[in-house]
Motif scaffolding. Structure first.
Motif, PDB file in Angstrom:
ATOM      1  N   THR A  17     -53.471 117.409  79.245  1.00  0.00           N
ATOM      2  CA  THR A  17     -52.385 116.454  79.409  1.00  0.00           C
ATOM      3  C   THR A  17     -52.413 115.856  80.804  1.00  0.00           C
ATOM      4  O   THR A  17     -53.086 116.372  81.705  1.00  0.00           O
ATOM      5  N   PHE A  72     -49.814 113.284  83.629  1.00  0.00           N
ATOM      6  CA  PHE A  72     -48.624 112.493  83.876  1.00  0.00           C
ATOM      7  C   PHE A  72     -48.740 111.782  85.216  1.00  0.00           C
ATOM      8  O   PHE A  72     -49.657 112.035  85.989  1.00  0.00           O
ATOM      9  N   GLU A 114     -41.155 107.302  91.201  1.00  0.00           N
ATOM     10  CA  GLU A 114     -40.900 107.355  89.767  1.00  0.00           C
ATOM     11  C   GLU A 114     -41.950 108.217  89.086  1.00  0.00           C
ATOM     12  O   GLU A 114     -43.142 108.127  89.410  1.00  0.00           O
ATOM     13  N   GLN A 115     -41.500 109.028  88.140  1.00  0.00           N
ATOM     14  CA  GLN A 115     -42.438 109.867  87.403  1.00  0.00           C
ATOM     15  C   GLN A 115     -42.290 109.605  85.910  1.00  0.00           C
ATOM     16  O   GLN A 115     -41.186 109.396  85.414  1.00  0.00           O
ATOM     17  N   SER A 116     -43.417 109.644  85.220  1.00  0.00           N
ATOM     18  CA  SER A 116     -43.369 109.492  83.763  1.00  0.00           C
ATOM     19  C   SER A 116     -44.472 110.345  83.135  1.00  0.00           C
ATOM     20  O   SER A 116     -45.527 110.561  83.740  1.00  0.00           O
ATOM     21  N   PRO A 117     -44.239 110.852  81.889  1.00  0.00           N
ATOM     22  CA  PRO A 117     -42.970 110.744  81.194  1.00  0.00           C
ATOM     23  C   PRO A 117     -41.940 111.700  81.788  1.00  0.00           C
ATOM     24  O   PRO A 117     -42.266 112.525  82.627  1.00  0.00           O
ATOM     25  N   GLN A 118     -40.717 111.601  81.314  1.00  0.00           N
ATOM     26  CA  GLN A 118     -39.658 112.493  81.782  1.00  0.00           C
ATOM     27  C   GLN A 118     -39.899 113.907  81.248  1.00  0.00           C
ATOM     28  O   GLN A 118     -39.646 114.889  81.935  1.00  0.00           O
ATOM     29  N   SER A 119     -40.352 113.985  79.986  1.00  0.00           N
ATOM     30  CA  SER A 119     -40.666 115.294  79.426  1.00  0.00           C
ATOM     31  C   SER A 119     -41.832 115.163  78.459  1.00  0.00           C
ATOM     32  O   SER A 119     -42.131 114.071  77.972  1.00  0.00           O
ATOM     33  N   LEU A 120     -42.459 116.281  78.228  1.00  0.00           N
ATOM     34  CA  LEU A 120     -43.703 116.301  77.466  1.00  0.00           C
ATOM     35  C   LEU A 120     -43.817 117.652  76.759  1.00  0.00           C
ATOM     36  O   LEU A 120     -43.592 118.697  77.373  1.00  0.00           O
ATOM     37  N   THR A 128     -41.519 115.616  85.838  1.00  0.00           N
ATOM     38  CA  THR A 128     -41.938 115.633  84.436  1.00  0.00           C
ATOM     39  C   THR A 128     -41.816 117.062  83.963  1.00  0.00           C
ATOM     40  O   THR A 128     -42.412 117.978  84.556  1.00  0.00           O
TER      41      THR A 128
END
Lengths: 113, 114
Positions: free
Chosen positions: A19, A21, A5-11, A107
């Motif tokens: 930044t 993620f 799982e990766q977060s966030p999906q977009s940035l 991300t």
């Protein structure tokens, strides 16, 4: 079933911002954690392959850390530039180190000039 | 720097037709892979190939799919009778075979089944 799982999906960040993620993966039977950068209309490009708990790797302004006990890795970008805009994928070998990778959804980073 | 090349970059085909996607992996690499990404979804593993045979395949890789290494350089993915749900970006990748070596990807073939 292995899941990454990766977060966030977009940035979206401004040029010059730093930044980070997250990638979460199963902490049992750990072999390696891969990070790839995928720019639009290009092929995914390997950034890091990390194998040791507590490892930290660096490539220019991009670095990554690894915690295999709790099952997460962070990717950091210092002083983001427009050319850093890409989708960042993490992946985990299904079984041992040479077996096929299970990918996260990525991300998507947009750096605004 | 050596790279993985894929052709064509974009293929449009009608449902039921056969397609062959072509790849030239990096010449001294030992492991070859096909992955795909359906729009908006994760990159999914299809098949791996080592020592001239399939080493692993996913549940996606059913009887409609086959791979071949017809000579010392090409690595092909064939879909016998395409379905609408086969529309995706198909990536070829290769690796050196060293434990935990990274994948080197091609630019992908965008397959559109109409």
């Amino acid at each position: 079933i292995l899941n990454v799982e990766q977060s966030p999906q977009s940035l979206h960040v401004q040029e010059g911002d730093s930044t980070n993620f997250t990638c979460s993966f199963p902490s049992s039977n750990f072999y390696a954690l891969h990070w790839y950068r995928w720019e639009t209309a290009k092929s995914p490009e390997a950034l890091f392959v990390m194998t040791l708990n507590g490892d930290e790797k660096k490539k220019g302004r991009i670095s990554a850390t690894l915690n295999t006990k709790e099952g997460y890795s962070y990717l950091y970008i210092k002083g983001s530039q427009p050319e850093d805009s890409a989708t960042y994928l993490c992946a985990f070998p299904r079984l041992s180190g040479n077996t096929p990778l299970v990918f996260g959804k990525g991300t998507r980073l947009s750096v605004i000039a | 720097e050596p790279e993985v090349t894929q052709t064509p970059s974009h293929q449009v085909t009608q449902m039921g037709q056969e397609v062959i996607l072509r790849c030239v992996p990096i010449s001294n690499h030992l492991y070859f892979y096909w992955y795909r990404q359906i729009l908006g979804q994760k990159v999914e593993f299809l098949v791996s190939f080592y020592n001239n045979e399939i080493s692993e395949k996913s549940e996606i890789f059913d009887d409609q799919f086959s791979v071949e290494r017809p000579d010392g350089s090409n690595f092909t993915l064939k879909i016998r009778s395409t379905k609408l749900e086969d529309s995706a970006m198909y990536f070829c990748a290769s690796s050196s075979g060293t434990e935990n070596s990274p994948l080197h990807f091609g630019n992908g073939t965008r397959l559109t089944v109409t």
